[in-house]
Design a protein around this motif. Structure first.
Motif, short mmCIF file in Angstrom:
data_model
loop_
_atom_site.label_atom_id
_atom_site.label_comp_id
_atom_site.label_asym_id
_atom_site.label_seq_id
_atom_site.Cartn_x
_atom_site.Cartn_y
_atom_site.Cartn_z
N SER A 159 0.83 -1.20 0.00
CA SER A 159 0.00 0.00 0.00
C SER A 159 0.86 1.25 0.00
CB SER A 159 -0.93 0.00 1.22
OG SER A 159 -1.83 -1.10 1.17
N ALA A 163 1.10 4.01 -3.02
CA ALA A 163 0.90 5.44 -2.81
C ALA A 163 1.99 6.24 -3.51
CB ALA A 163 0.88 5.76 -1.32
N THR A 166 1.39 6.33 -7.30
CA THR A 166 0.16 6.95 -7.79
C THR A 166 0.33 8.46 -7.96
OG1 THR A 166 -1.10 5.25 -6.62
CG2 THR A 166 -2.31 7.19 -7.36
N ALA A 168 -2.24 10.61 -9.04
CA ALA A 168 -3.45 11.34 -8.64
C ALA A 168 -3.45 11.51 -7.14
CB ALA A 168 -4.70 10.60 -9.10
N PRO A 170 -5.62 12.44 -4.68
CA PRO A 170 -6.62 11.81 -3.80
C PRO A 170 -6.41 10.30 -3.67
CG PRO A 170 -7.67 13.34 -5.31
CD PRO A 170 -6.27 13.16 -5.79
N GLU A 171 -6.07 9.65 -4.78
CA GLU A 171 -5.84 8.20 -4.72
C GLU A 171 -4.57 7.89 -3.94
OE1 GLU A 171 -5.92 6.38 -8.56
OE2 GLU A 171 -7.75 7.43 -9.17
N GLY A 174 -5.26 8.12 -0.34
CA GLY A 174 -6.02 6.96 0.13
C GLY A 174 -5.13 5.76 0.39
N HIS A 175 -4.20 5.51 -0.53
CA HIS A 175 -3.27 4.39 -0.34
C HIS A 175 -2.36 4.63 0.85
CE1 HIS A 175 -4.76 2.64 -3.97
NE2 HIS A 175 -4.19 3.51 -4.78
#
Length: 335
Positions: A159, A163, A166, A168, A170-171, A174-175
């Protein structure tokens, strides 16, 4: 007699490197005792060498012994998972050393580890992440895809890596939140610092930052130490201890803030001496705020100290610190 042309008005503000002055008033600092997890394993290499030697001897008798091959792969996975834990706790050099050890001693387990990862074995997936990151020429797309598979299985390391993969925001957040919820120390530090900077909306707690510091992360120790020693908090020996730990680990922000703490809490000559020592150590690392703080204490001194203050202010001015530019204009060293 040395006289400085630089005069400070009463209540001159210290240059404290904080993550967010606004957030300081919005968050309740947790209790955070100085207790750091011990991740030392002094006998690991010796025991690993013995185990690997025994397996190699067995393979000389039967090169295709499936039990030995699986045992070696399992061992490689365990060692790489330990490398991940070391890295997450901020022990970068130890993590790299252990991963390099696996690559040099157990290179023939790579195929089986990769095969197990492809079958969805979370331990193998996260070991494979460490394996890939140990190769400077690794395929970033493969690593990120593997992290995605591990994240779907609730892997903390996966995770966290997802993160970082990623783009983006927001994503990615989240991760990172998921990795923190799973106890990943680096993710806990990241989320704690986001709390301090006020970049998270809604409820925000700093307990994770304490957990990251207790896992061994120096950046988290510096941040939680700063928060616990903030002027609006009750006097905290734990906060000073965390700052001390980070400062001794050569974290420049912690060094500057520890100097500020000494200056604020101990106005004796000894306190000022300690403050100046830490300001100087942070200034050497190029921290402009520390240069100004050191200059502020040095300016009223003798000719040599006043000239050192001038030099520090010039350096901080070149770094773009407006306060340094203004104060350098005012500082004149005369006999």
């Amino acid at each position: 007699m040395i006289e400085s042309g630089w005069r400070f008005a009463a209540g001159t503000v210290l240059v404290l490197v904080s993550l967010s002055a606004l957030a300081a008033g919005q968050l309740t600092a947790p209790q955070c005792a100085l207790h750091v997890q011990n991740m030392d394993a002094p006998d690991l290499r010796a025991s690993a060498d013995l185990a690997i030697a025994a397996w190699r001897a067995g393979l000389k008798r039967n090169a295709n012994d499936p039990a030995i091959r699986q045992a070696m792969a399992d061992y490689a996975i365990n060692l790489m998972q330990r490398a991940n834990r070391l890295d997450a706790a901020g022990h970068d050099e130890q993590a790299r050393s252990l991963a390099s050890y696996v690559l040099s001693k157990l290179p023939d387990t790579a195929w089986r580890v990769k095969h197990l990862a492809a079958q969805g074995d979370l331990g193998a997936i996260e070991a494979r992440l460490a394996w890939l990151r140990s190769d400077p020429a690794h395929d970033a797309a493969e690593l990120c895809a593997l992290a995605g598979r591990g994240a779907r299985l609730d892997g903390a390391e996966s995770s966290y890596r997802l993160a970082l993969c990623t783009t983006a925001a927001p994503e990615a957040l989240g991760h990172m939140q998921r990795a923190a919820a799973l106890g990943h120390p680096a993710a806990l530090e990241t989320m704690g610092k986001l709390c301090l900077t006020g970049r998270l909306s809604g409820a925000c707690a700093l307990d994770g930052l304490c957990r990251a510091a207790q896992a061994g992360r120096i950046g988290a120790a510096a941040a939680i130490g700063w928060r616990l020693t903030d002027a609006d908090q009750p006097l905290s020996s734990d906060g000073a201890a965390w700052l001390q730990r980070a400062a001794e680990a050569e974290d420049a922000l912690a060094q500057n803030n520890l100097g500020e703490w000494h200056e604020r809490q101990n106005t004796t000559a000894g306190g000022m001496k300690l403050a100046l020592m830490w300001y100087r150590r942070a200034a050497v690392k190029g921290l402009p705020a520390a240069m100004v703080n050191a200059a502020r204490l040095l300016a009223p001194g003798d000719a040599g100290q006043c000239k050192e203050a001038q030099s520090l202010l010039e350096q901080a001015s070149r770094a773009g610190l407006a306060q340094a530019v203004e104060w350098r204009k005012e500082l004149i060293c005369t006999r």
